[in-house]
Enzyme design. Structure first.
Site, short mmCIF file in Angstrom:
data_model
loop_
_atom_site.label_atom_id
_atom_site.label_comp_id
_atom_site.label_asym_id
_atom_site.label_seq_id
_atom_site.Cartn_x
_atom_site.Cartn_y
_atom_site.Cartn_z
N LYS A 213 0.83 -1.20 0.00
CA LYS A 213 0.00 0.00 0.00
C LYS A 213 0.87 1.26 0.00
CE LYS A 213 -3.58 2.16 2.82
NZ LYS A 213 -4.52 2.01 3.92
N GLU A 219 10.48 -4.64 4.57
CA GLU A 219 10.54 -6.06 4.17
C GLU A 219 10.25 -6.19 2.67
OE1 GLU A 219 8.93 -4.87 6.76
OE2 GLU A 219 8.95 -6.26 8.46
N GLY A 274 -4.91 -2.11 5.02
CA GLY A 274 -4.11 -3.24 4.52
C GLY A 274 -4.77 -4.58 4.79
N ARG A 275 -5.27 -4.77 6.01
CA ARG A 275 -5.85 -6.07 6.37
C ARG A 275 -7.25 -6.27 5.80
NH1 ARG A 275 -4.70 -2.72 10.47
NH2 ARG A 275 -6.36 -1.89 11.77
N GLU A 360 -4.82 -6.95 14.66
CA GLU A 360 -4.31 -5.62 14.30
C GLU A 360 -5.46 -4.60 14.39
OE1 GLU A 360 -0.68 -4.99 11.50
OE2 GLU A 360 -2.42 -4.51 10.29
N HIS A 391 -5.27 -33.54 17.48
CA HIS A 391 -4.17 -34.37 17.99
C HIS A 391 -3.02 -33.51 18.51
CE1 HIS A 391 -6.05 -38.05 16.56
NE2 HIS A 391 -6.52 -37.26 15.61
N LYS A 511 9.10 -0.83 14.12
CA LYS A 511 9.71 -0.48 12.82
C LYS A 511 10.76 0.61 13.01
CE LYS A 511 5.61 -1.13 9.87
NZ LYS A 511 4.64 -0.42 9.05
O1 F6P Z 1 2.14 -4.36 9.91
C1 F6P Z 1 1.74 -3.06 9.68
C2 F6P Z 1 1.25 -2.87 8.30
O2 F6P Z 1 1.10 -1.50 8.14
C3 F6P Z 1 -0.05 -3.62 8.00
O3 F6P Z 1 -1.16 -2.97 8.46
C4 F6P Z 1 0.01 -3.74 6.52
O4 F6P Z 1 -0.89 -4.68 6.04
C5 F6P Z 1 1.46 -4.11 6.33
O5 F6P Z 1 2.16 -3.35 7.30
C6 F6P Z 1 2.02 -3.90 4.96
O6 F6P Z 1 1.97 -2.57 4.56
P1 F6P Z 1 2.17 -2.15 3.05
O7 F6P Z 1 1.08 -2.75 2.23
O8 F6P Z 1 2.12 -0.66 3.04
O9 F6P Z 1 3.50 -2.66 2.59
#
Ligand code: F6P
Length: 548
Positions: A213, A219, A274-275, A360, A391, A511
């Protein structure tokens, strides 16, 4: 009565809340055995069906009075007004001043939803059409790699909401996917994830979808750069990036800076959390895998549940019922967790997905107005598909000292008919709910000849609550309905707790601190470490041993 952005009577001072507290004292020891014995039709009475989902909530420690009080609570917190506020594009994400409109992502073309006086639905459909066009090109082989080879591998790079949704849904809908395509998901900044996901893939046949987003998430950007290096080692020309990388983002400037042509960018909007985003362009990898038609069927399933949630009276409203019953355990029984137990192997990633969706969203400690809450908010969500969990951890649910409300989820029909598997699977699901509710008494054990020394160990006290959700079969529509059901359940609970379910400030601190530590790990000695003694020592050890 509460409305968006205005301060509300504190939750614990509402008359329905106080009544629920008193009611809890009266019924907390009632046993499901007695509730069922007194009301032979309880299993029918406390069940409802909507949007193709049958919900049996009779195995909950509730009476008619509990339900009445919970429904009164929904009224007192202004749930109806809040639903209307969300669906009409009000900025209910108060801390970020944003509308919350994942429901617009699956709204039909002729619907009008305005944000700041602007109808967002035409743009949603423009992006869907662009995704459709692109997916068809990749699926048909018309979209070729830089050297003219057909694309056979799709690698989605994203994390959190830009990974969990498409990954979960791809696993869930594998039955409908093009089996000639290899679809993989890279999320972890651990290079192992990238290395394993791209192992044995031919760069000439691989398309990366960089999904973020913000397009700044460390990452994802690290994995995307590694992917570009990996691809260009074989393709040897920067011009190849245009054929092997597309982006899904709200941030065109960052996409451009990364070197992806914005013609190959699929957009979405700040009003999609995002979620809550896998039915936006974030689902591009899924659409390529299952085809645009199935993707749109899934959206239709989401929309059907949205309409049910928006219009059904709360006593028949599946998300409202699940949400309110969850409040009952979370806030009155003091239950800390909820287990989600799908009896379908395709749903193996559902609980991981729901962890982000729920935790979240509702892992918050202050109200919308910024006041510390004096009650519990979001539960811990966990689980894995039955029968594997049986199990592993079910023992604790049956006989442990913790109360763990469970959601069982199953289908009447299987997508892989291999008799007798499906009957065995579903027999187990039904039996687990029965065993949890009714248990086994010492008398019953004695009558069966259990030796006295074993009896106390074998007694299952029962009275362990669960919901059972039953659907026809795992189709794209069904998945859309299930996910929308849980999205709205989270919304109901966030409304009761009066928290902002749509921000995630807590994630930011980690972060920021990681960014500070990165250069300190790279340096051999300098700069001088100024953390606490534990953090300093860990960094020193890493510096010392990483080169050995
Ligand atoms: O973990 C925090 C967060 O902001 C989530 O809400 C989101 O889904 C994720 O990082 C990834 O964010 P982006 O889509 O901006 O890379």
């Amino acid at each position: 009565m509460a409305t968006t952005g205005t301060s509300r009577t504190p939750l614990t001072q509402l008359s329905s809340w106080k009544a629920l507290e008193e009611h809890y004292q009266k019924i907390k020891d009632l046993h499901l055995r007695d509730l069922f014995a007194k009301d032979p039709k309880r299993g029918e009475r406390l069940s409802t069906e909507a949007a193709g989902i049958y919900l049996d909530y009779s195995k909950n420690r509730i009476t008619s009075e509990t339900l009445d009080l919970l429904l009164k609570l929904a009224d007192e917190v202004g749930l109806r007004e809040r639903i209307n506020a969300m669906f009409s594009g009000e900025k209910i994400n108060v801390t970020e001043q944003r509308a919350v409109l994942h429901v617009a992502l699956r709204a039909p073309k002729d619907q009008v939803i305005n944000v700041d006086g602007h109808n967002v639905i035409p743009e949603v459909h423009e992006v869907l059409d662009k995704m459709t066009d692109f997916s068809n090109k990749v699926r048909s082989g018309e979209w070729k790699g830089y050297t003219g080879k057909r694309i056979r591998n799709i690698v989605n790079i994203g994390i959190g909401g830009s990974d969990l949704g498409p990954d979960m849904a791809y696993q869930a809908l594998r039955h409908y996917s093009d089996r000639d395509l290899t679809v993989r998901f890279v999320s972890n900044v651990d290079g192992t994830h990238f290395a394993e996901a791209t192992r044995a893939l031919d760069p000439e046949e691989t398309l990366f979808i960089v999904s973020s987003k913000t397009f700044t998430t460390i990452e994802t950007m690290t994995n995307a750069r590694t992917a570009r290096d990996w691809a260009l080692r074989t393709l040897k020309d920067d011009a190849a990036v245009a054929k092997h990388f597309v982006a899904v983002s709200t941030n065109a400037d960052e996409v451009k800076k990364f070197g992806i042509d914005t013609a190959n960018m699929f957009g979405f909007w700040d009003w999609v959390g995002g979620r809550y985003s896998y039915d936006s362009a974030i689902g591009l990898s899924l659409m390529i895998a299952i085809g645009p038609e199935n993707f749109r069927k899934m959206l239709a399933g989401f929309h059907e549940m949205d309409e049910h949630f928006r219009t059904a009276p709360f006593e028949q409203n599946l998300p409202a019922l699940l949400g309110l019953i969850g409040i009952w355990y979370n806030n009155f029984f003091g239950a800390q967790t909820v287990a989600v137990l799908p009896y379908d192997q395709y749903l193996e990633k559902l609980s991981a997905y729901l962890q982000q969706l729920d935790m979240e969203s509702n892992g918050k400690h202050v109200t919308q107005e910024g006041q510390p809450v004096n009650y519990q908010t979001g539960p811990i969500i966990w689980g894995q598909p039955g029968t594997n969990g049986q199990h592993a951890f079910y023992q604790l649910i049956h006989q442990g000292t913790k109360l763990i409300p469970c959601d069982f989820l199953g289908f009447y029909q299987t997508l892989n008919p291999l008799p007798p598997h499906h009957d065995l699977l579903i027999a187990n699901m039904i039996a687990q709910a029965e065993a949890l509710a009714f248990g086994k008494t010492a008398e019953e054990l004695k009558a069966e000849g259990s030796p006295d020394y074993q009896t106390p160990h074998r007694v299952c006290e029962g009275n362990r609550p669960s919901n059972t959700l039953f659907l026809e079969r795992l189709t794209p529509e069904a998945l859309g309905k299930i996910i929308a059901l849980y999205e709205h359940k989270v919304f109901v609970q966030g409304t009761v707790w009066n928290i902002d379910s749509f921000d995630q400030w807590g994630v930011e601190l980690g972060k920021v601190l990681a960014k500070r530590i990165i250069p300190e790990l790279e340096a051999v000695k300098e700069p001088e470490l100024k953390h606490d003694s534990s953090t300093n020592r860990l960094i020193e050890r890493y510096r010392q041993f990483k080169r050995k």
